[in-house]
Write a protein that holds these residues in place. Structure first.
Motif, PDB file in Angstrom:
ATOM      1  N   TYR A   1      48.880  63.202 -21.257  1.00 50.47           N
ATOM      2  CA  TYR A   1      48.234  62.606 -20.083  1.00 50.47           C
ATOM      3  C   TYR A   1      49.283  62.041 -19.127  1.00 50.47           C
ATOM      4  O   TYR A   1      49.196  62.226 -17.917  1.00 50.47           O
TER       5      TYR A   1
ATOM      6  N   SER B   1      51.003  64.935 -17.399  1.00 51.79           N
ATOM      7  CA  SER B   1      50.164  65.449 -16.312  1.00 51.79           C
ATOM      8  C   SER B   1      50.197  64.506 -15.107  1.00 51.79           C
ATOM      9  O   SER B   1      50.274  64.957 -13.957  1.00 51.79           O
ATOM     10  N   TYR B   2      50.135  63.221 -15.365  1.00 51.48           N
ATOM     11  CA  TYR B   2      50.197  62.211 -14.302  1.00 51.48           C
ATOM     12  C   TYR B   2      51.517  62.326 -13.546  1.00 51.48           C
ATOM     13  O   TYR B   2      51.541  62.337 -12.315  1.00 51.48           O
ATOM     14  N   TYR B   3      52.617  62.444 -14.277  1.00 50.97           N
ATOM     15  CA  TYR B   3      53.932  62.601 -13.642  1.00 50.97           C
ATOM     16  C   TYR B   3      53.942  63.846 -12.746  1.00 50.97           C
ATOM     17  O   TYR B   3      54.400  63.790 -11.603  1.00 50.97           O
TER      18      TYR B   3
ATOM     19  N   SER C   1      51.526  65.360 -11.291  1.00 52.36           N
ATOM     20  CA  SER C   1      50.711  65.185 -10.084  1.00 52.36           C
ATOM     21  C   SER C   1      51.446  64.311  -9.059  1.00 52.36           C
ATOM     22  O   SER C   1      51.383  64.575  -7.858  1.00 52.36           O
TER      23      SER C   1
ATOM     24  N   LYS D   1      55.549  54.198  -8.372  1.00 51.18           N
ATOM     25  CA  LYS D   1      54.919  54.661  -9.611  1.00 51.18           C
ATOM     26  C   LYS D   1      55.937  55.357 -10.503  1.00 51.18           C
ATOM     27  O   LYS D   1      55.963  55.137 -11.725  1.00 51.18           O
TER      28      LYS D   1
ATOM     29  N   HIS E   1      46.083  56.166 -21.050  1.00 45.71           N
ATOM     30  CA  HIS E   1      45.248  55.771 -19.915  1.00 45.71           C
ATOM     31  C   HIS E   1      45.535  54.337 -19.493  1.00 45.71           C
ATOM     32  O   HIS E   1      45.571  54.023 -18.305  1.00 45.71           O
TER      33      HIS E   1
ATOM     34  N   ILE F   1      48.853  54.264 -17.604  1.00 51.01           N
ATOM     35  CA  ILE F   1      48.696  54.765 -16.229  1.00 51.01           C
ATOM     36  C   ILE F   1      48.022  53.703 -15.371  1.00 51.01           C
ATOM     37  O   ILE F   1      48.378  53.503 -14.210  1.00 51.01           O
TER      38      ILE F   1
ATOM     39  N   GLU G   1      49.536  52.188 -11.949  1.00 51.21           N
ATOM     40  CA  GLU G   1      48.772  52.178 -10.698  1.00 51.21           C
ATOM     41  C   GLU G   1      48.655  50.762 -10.130  1.00 51.21           C
ATOM     42  O   GLU G   1      48.854  50.553  -8.935  1.00 51.21           O
TER      43      GLU G   1
END
Length: 126
Positions: free
Chosen positions: A30, A33-35, A37, A66, A89, A92, A96
């Motif tokens: 996760y 994937s966040y990185y 994006s 971020k 989660h 992240i 944020e």
């Protein structure tokens, strides 16, 4: 590589890719994937000359905050993610939230202080 040698956003992002891959990419899908994006958004906005410079800079600074926090978490991974039993989660969510005051805090200000009138603080939010 020295910051003065960086010629484009991809060279800048390579540093993060190198550091984050060592800690997160294999074990934390996760966050990976966040990185990616963040990276795609940063690469996309950097070259959109139809968007006013200040708006691009504000967006890039927000995204960079971020990335900086993610980078810091790679150094604290065992303490933060394992020691406190945080999920991806939750991590992240911390990134944020903390990114809204990142530049203020790097200047030694409190999160409750108003945003200093500096270009480098365009990414902070009140």
């Amino acid at each position: 590589m020295d910051l003065n040698d960086i010629k484009d956003i991809d060279e800048y992002l390579y540093h993060f890719e190198e550091k984050l891959a060592l800690r997160f990419f294999d074990e934390r899908p996760y966050i990976t994937s966040y990185y990616h994006s963040l990276k795609e958004e940063m690469s996309g906005i950097a070259y959109k000359n139809e968007i006013p410079f200040i708006e691009r800079m504000r967006t890039l600074l927000k995204l960079d905050a971020k990335l900086q926090i993610l980078h810091d978490l790679t150094r604290l991974q065992t303490e933060v993610t394992d020691g406190f039993d945080l999920s991806e989660h939750e991590l992240i969510e911390i990134v944020e939230n903390d990114s809204n005051t990142y530049y203020r805090e790097t200047l030694g200000k409190r999160t409750s202080d108003s945003v200093p009138w500096k270009l480098s603080c365009l990414g902070d939010q009140d």
